[in-house]
Design a protein around this motif. Structure first.
Motif, PDB file in Angstrom:
ATOM      1  N   PHE A  89      34.156 -11.999  50.875  1.00 16.92           N
ATOM      2  CA  PHE A  89      33.167 -13.116  51.188  1.00 16.92           C
ATOM      3  C   PHE A  89      31.818 -12.462  51.118  1.00 16.92           C
ATOM      4  CE2 PHE A  89      36.677 -14.112  53.397  1.00 16.92           C
ATOM      5  CZ  PHE A  89      36.938 -15.042  52.984  1.00 16.92           C
ATOM      6  N   ILE A  90      31.311 -11.177  50.018  1.00 19.79           N
ATOM      7  CA  ILE A  90      30.300 -10.598  49.650  1.00 19.79           C
ATOM      8  C   ILE A  90      29.100 -11.353  49.091  1.00 19.79           C
ATOM      9  CG2 ILE A  90      30.016  -9.612  47.919  1.00 19.79           C
ATOM     10  CD1 ILE A  90      29.382  -8.295  52.004  1.00 19.79           C
ATOM     11  N   LYS A  91      29.570 -11.937  48.126  1.00 22.69           N
ATOM     12  CA  LYS A  91      29.059 -13.554  47.534  1.00 22.69           C
ATOM     13  C   LYS A  91      28.423 -14.835  47.940  1.00 22.69           C
ATOM     14  CE  LYS A  91      32.365 -14.591  43.692  1.00 22.69           C
ATOM     15  NZ  LYS A  91      31.778 -16.055  43.203  1.00 22.69           N
ATOM     16  N   SER A  92      29.470 -14.916  49.292  1.00 19.07           N
ATOM     17  CA  SER A  92      28.832 -15.997  49.924  1.00 19.07           C
ATOM     18  C   SER A  92      27.779 -15.976  50.585  1.00 19.07           C
ATOM     19  CB  SER A  92      29.927 -16.544  51.181  1.00 19.07           C
ATOM     20  OG  SER A  92      31.408 -16.741  50.718  1.00 19.07           O
ATOM     21  N   ASP A  93      26.354 -16.872  49.937  1.00 18.81           N
ATOM     22  CA  ASP A  93      25.565 -16.635  50.541  1.00 18.81           C
ATOM     23  C   ASP A  93      25.541 -18.875  51.426  1.00 18.81           C
ATOM     24  OD1 ASP A  93      22.861 -16.532  51.907  1.00 18.81           O
ATOM     25  OD2 ASP A  93      21.674 -16.201  49.658  1.00 18.81           O
ATOM     26  N   ILE A  94      24.880 -18.284  52.575  1.00 16.85           N
ATOM     27  CA  ILE A  94      24.510 -19.421  53.283  1.00 16.85           C
ATOM     28  C   ILE A  94      23.576 -19.564  54.058  1.00 16.85           C
ATOM     29  CG2 ILE A  94      27.289 -19.914  54.229  1.00 16.85           C
ATOM     30  CD1 ILE A  94      26.686 -19.212  56.076  1.00 16.85           C
ATOM     31  N   SER A  95      22.281 -19.171  53.738  1.00 20.67           N
ATOM     32  CA  SER A  95      21.276 -18.817  54.347  1.00 20.67           C
ATOM     33  C   SER A  95      20.321 -19.152  54.090  1.00 20.67           C
ATOM     34  CB  SER A  95      20.536 -16.971  54.146  1.00 20.67           C
ATOM     35  OG  SER A  95      20.716 -16.910  52.471  1.00 20.67           O
ATOM     36  N   ARG A  96      20.440 -19.862  52.889  1.00 17.51           N
ATOM     37  CA  ARG A  96      19.327 -21.155  52.804  1.00 17.51           C
ATOM     38  C   ARG A  96      19.756 -22.662  53.499  1.00 17.51           C
ATOM     39  NH1 ARG A  96      15.066 -21.453  48.608  1.00 17.51           N
ATOM     40  NH2 ARG A  96      15.874 -18.973  48.376  1.00 17.51           N
ATOM     41  N   ASP A  97      21.512 -23.078  53.122  1.00 15.61           N
ATOM     42  CA  ASP A  97      21.776 -23.558  53.544  1.00 15.61           C
ATOM     43  C   ASP A  97      21.391 -24.144  55.362  1.00 15.61           C
ATOM     44  OD1 ASP A  97      23.049 -24.609  51.193  1.00 15.61           O
ATOM     45  OD2 ASP A  97      24.950 -22.858  51.751  1.00 15.61           O
ATOM     46  N   ILE A  98      21.303 -22.827  55.721  1.00 19.02           N
ATOM     47  CA  ILE A  98      20.994 -22.614  57.455  1.00 19.02           C
ATOM     48  C   ILE A  98      19.763 -23.263  56.554  1.00 19.02           C
ATOM     49  CG2 ILE A  98      20.530 -21.424  59.020  1.00 19.02           C
ATOM     50  CD1 ILE A  98      23.636 -20.038  58.201  1.00 19.02           C
ATOM     51  N   ALA A  99      18.644 -22.150  56.420  1.00 18.69           N
ATOM     52  CA  ALA A  99      17.210 -22.566  56.306  1.00 18.69           C
ATOM     53  C   ALA A  99      17.226 -24.419  55.901  1.00 18.69           C
ATOM     54  CB  ALA A  99      16.399 -21.331  55.587  1.00 18.69           C
ATOM     55  N   ASN A 100      17.688 -24.835  55.475  1.00 21.52           N
ATOM     56  CA  ASN A 100      17.704 -25.975  54.580  1.00 21.52           C
ATOM     57  C   ASN A 100      17.812 -26.868  56.446  1.00 21.52           C
ATOM     58  OD1 ASN A 100      16.398 -25.678  52.851  1.00 21.52           O
ATOM     59  ND2 ASN A 100      18.451 -26.064  51.601  1.00 21.52           N
ATOM     60  N   ALA A 125      12.633 -13.114  60.446  1.00 24.68           N
ATOM     61  CA  ALA A 125      14.044 -12.185  60.847  1.00 24.68           C
ATOM     62  C   ALA A 125      15.244 -12.642  60.797  1.00 24.68           C
ATOM     63  CB  ALA A 125      13.224 -11.714  62.032  1.00 24.68           C
ATOM     64  N   PHE A 126      15.824 -13.808  61.486  1.00 28.47           N
ATOM     65  CA  PHE A 126      16.923 -14.750  61.198  1.00 28.47           C
ATOM     66  C   PHE A 126      17.283 -14.374  60.138  1.00 28.47           C
ATOM     67  CE2 PHE A 126      19.945 -17.215  62.521  1.00 28.47           C
ATOM     68  CZ  PHE A 126      20.631 -17.446  63.578  1.00 28.47           C
ATOM     69  N   ASP A 127      17.280 -14.809  59.782  1.00 31.20           N
ATOM     70  CA  ASP A 127      17.743 -14.937  57.835  1.00 31.20           C
ATOM     71  C   ASP A 127      17.697 -13.170  57.457  1.00 31.20           C
ATOM     72  OD1 ASP A 127      17.867 -16.937  55.685  1.00 31.20           O
ATOM     73  OD2 ASP A 127      15.979 -15.176  54.625  1.00 31.20           O
ATOM     74  N   LEU A 128      17.468 -12.347  58.421  1.00 33.81           N
ATOM     75  CA  LEU A 128      17.963 -11.321  57.377  1.00 33.81           C
ATOM     76  C   LEU A 128      19.351 -11.077  58.558  1.00 33.81           C
ATOM     77  CD1 LEU A 128      14.870  -9.045  57.699  1.00 33.81           C
ATOM     78  CD2 LEU A 128      15.734  -9.519  55.422  1.00 33.81           C
ATOM     79  N   LEU A 129      19.037 -11.767  59.743  1.00 33.85           N
ATOM     80  CA  LEU A 129      20.623 -11.336  60.322  1.00 33.85           C
ATOM     81  C   LEU A 129      21.245 -12.087  59.842  1.00 33.85           C
ATOM     82  CD1 LEU A 129      19.054 -11.444  64.023  1.00 33.85           C
ATOM     83  CD2 LEU A 129      20.013  -9.463  62.785  1.00 33.85           C
ATOM     84  N   ILE A 130      21.272 -13.423  59.390  1.00 31.06           N
ATOM     85  CA  ILE A 130      21.921 -13.876  57.882  1.00 31.06           C
ATOM     86  C   ILE A 130      22.631 -13.585  57.407  1.00 31.06           C
ATOM     87  CG2 ILE A 130      22.382 -16.584  56.849  1.00 31.06           C
ATOM     88  CD1 ILE A 130      20.266 -17.618  59.069  1.00 31.06           C
ATOM     89  N   LEU A 131      21.556 -12.850  56.100  1.00 31.05           N
ATOM     90  CA  LEU A 131      22.438 -11.703  55.364  1.00 31.05           C
ATOM     91  C   LEU A 131      23.179 -10.664  55.993  1.00 31.05           C
ATOM     92  CD1 LEU A 131      19.306 -11.957  53.402  1.00 31.05           C
ATOM     93  CD2 LEU A 131      20.972 -13.719  52.623  1.00 31.05           C
ATOM     94  N   LYS A 132      22.633 -10.736  56.830  1.00 33.60           N
ATOM     95  CA  LYS A 132      23.479  -8.887  56.977  1.00 33.60           C
ATOM     96  C   LYS A 132      24.152  -9.911  57.686  1.00 33.60           C
ATOM     97  CE  LYS A 132      23.047  -4.719  60.002  1.00 33.60           C
ATOM     98  NZ  LYS A 132      22.015  -4.318  61.083  1.00 33.60           N
ATOM     99  N   TYR A 133      24.918 -10.496  58.539  1.00 33.66           N
ATOM    100  CA  TYR A 133      26.485 -10.525  59.275  1.00 33.66           C
ATOM    101  C   TYR A 133      27.252 -12.473  58.541  1.00 33.66           C
ATOM    102  CZ  TYR A 133      25.243  -7.205  62.512  1.00 33.66           C
ATOM    103  OH  TYR A 133      24.426  -6.268  63.246  1.00 33.66           O
ATOM    104  N   GLN A 134      26.241 -12.770  57.174  1.00 33.58           N
ATOM    105  CA  GLN A 134      27.419 -13.562  56.392  1.00 33.58           C
ATOM    106  C   GLN A 134      28.895 -12.821  56.497  1.00 33.58           C
ATOM    107  OE1 GLN A 134      24.310 -15.670  54.144  1.00 33.58           O
ATOM    108  NE2 GLN A 134      24.715 -14.305  52.849  1.00 33.58           N
TER     109      GLN A 134
END
Lengths: 239, 211
Positions: free
Chosen positions: A56-67, B29-38
């Protein structure tokens, strides 16, 4: 990206920075999307030591969460890598097992042109196999492997394929017994060569596509530089 | 459910500085935590639901829950332990909800078709698994190629979970040297896999495009 900030990012990953330093690193990451990507790639390195999460390393949900939370994190800046790189690479994995037979033949017929009949399926794996077959058939590629080690005390032990579908020429230095590999792989033409350190790799653009030559194993930096120089000179001379 | 990821790293929460920044309203900072643990949270959720897309949704919901209540995080456990528990609860809630829906469906529909519509969704693809295996192979190969002093420092960090100070004591070298060795090790491995990794920014876009 300078090494100092990269080292601080590595330390931040381990929680070894003070809050003040953390704040400074976050500020720097804010201004440079490459640093954010560097953080992600260090996370991938770390996850590589664990078996299960890599799928799952290529999954990225960070932008969805930010949105979802109403935040705009980083600008939509195009950074140097292309999505297609991943797709091509994945297909190379699939192709690797199928190409081994071709490599075995090549071991005994290195100087000869080899004809490889590929099943005409419009799939990633077929495309990747064809790319590798093209690399083997390419006179530039064969010439490159042969001439790159000229002047180096090394004996060719054979050719192999790596998990990435690369062609690896395996050499041994008779006097020391040290072994090294010269790797040649066809890569996506959309690959941005600026993301890697040119001192360790040579990129060769031929009419058969873009190739990457790299060296690994037990070899000192002078010899490595010589091989890379040979490869580059050989290519530029024959272009 | 195994809790292998809850292995304690040294005696402190390695994420505390980032958590403090997030508590002060710094979303980056939270965004980095997301990237770290997602990846870990998605992996965990996938064990419950066996569906990548749903696992990502559960992970997303978990991070959102954690962010919304991060002000109440007192650091009694490590940040990841907390996140892990939230993700487990979110996944369990999802399964309960799915079960309820299925029961309602069964009571409403009397025919013999018991096909679960959710089971048709895809999970990890063979290509993903193969790519992950090969990525791991390269990482471990690069790790094995590291000079001994760098490999030792990195393994004490990654496999034993020791702090830089603890590693420095073991290796009899300053903390700065430990930090530098660990960085150099990661840098070398990162260079070996860099071209295999998708851009996180593009990957995020890629996912949204699919939806």
């Amino acid at each position: 990206m300078n090494k100092a900030i990269k080292e601080r990012i590595s330390a931040l990953l381990d929680g070894e920075l003070s809050e003040f330093e953390t704040r400074r690193v976050i500020e720097e990451i804010k201004d440079d999307p490459h640093l954010k990507q560097y953080w992600s790639s260090l996370v991938a390195v770390r996850e590589g030591f664990k078996e299960e999460t890599l799928s799952f390393i290529k999954s990225d949900i960070s932008r969805d969460i930010a949105n979802e939370l109403g935040y705009k994190t980083y600008p939509e800046e195009k950074i140097s890598k292309d999505e297609s790189t991943w797709s091509i690479t994945k297909s190379s994995y699939v192709a690797a097992s199928g190409i081994i037979a071709v490599i075995v033949v090549l071991t005994f017929n290195m100087q000869n042109t080899i004809s490889v009949d590929m099943v005409a399926e419009d799939s990633f794996s077929t495309q990747a196999s064809q790319r590798i077959a093209q690399a083997i058939e390419s006179p530039e590629a064969i010439n490159l492997l042969n001439t790159a080690v000229q002047g180096i005390e090394a004996k060719l032990e054979g050719l192999d394929s790596s998990s990435l579908g690369m062609i690896q020429a395996n050499y041994v230095v008779p006097s020391s017994g040290h072994k090294f590999k010269v790797n040649l792989s066809p890569i996506s033409s959309s690959y941005d060569i600026s993301t890697n350190q040119p001192s360790k790799l040579v990129y060769l653009r031929t009419n058969k596509g873009l190739f990457l030559l790299s060296i690994s194993g037990n070899i000192d930096s002078k010899q490595k530089a010589k091989i890379l120089r040979n490869a580059a000179v050989s290519f530029n001379t024959n272009k | 459910m195994q809790e292998s990821h809850l292995k304690k790293v040294s005696n402190k929460d390695e994420d505390i500085a980032l958590v403090h920044r997030a508590q002060k309203g710094d979303y980056r900072a939270f965004d980095l935590l997301i990237l770290k643990y997602q990846a870990r949270v998605i992996t965990l959720a996938n064990k419950f639901v066996n569906d990548k897309q749903i696992a990502e949704d559960i992970a997303q919901e978990s991070f959102i829950k954690v962010y919304k209540s991060i002000g109440s995080f007192r650091g009694e456990s490590a940040f990841f332990t907390w996140l892990y528990r939230v993700a487990v609860n979110t996944a369990k809630n999802y399964l309960s909800s799915k079960k309820r829906k299925k029961e309602m469906l069964v009571s409403d529909i009397t025919d013999s078709d018991t096909t679960d519509p959710l089971s048709a969704l895809t999970t990890e693809s063979p290509e993903d698994i193969l790519a992950a295996n090969n990525l791991r192979e390269i990482i471990l190969k690069s790790f094995g190629d590291l000079p001994e002093e760098i490999r030792t420092a990195l393994s004490l960090r990654e496999f034993e979970g020791l702090s830089y100070q603890e590693i420095g004591k073991i290796l009899d070298c300053p903390v700065g040297t430990v930090r530098s060795r660990i960085f150099r090790g990661r840098e070398q491995i990162q260079e070996a896999i860099d071209h295999l990794l998708p851009s996180s920014i593009h990957a995020g876009n890629e996912r949204r495009k699919k939806e």
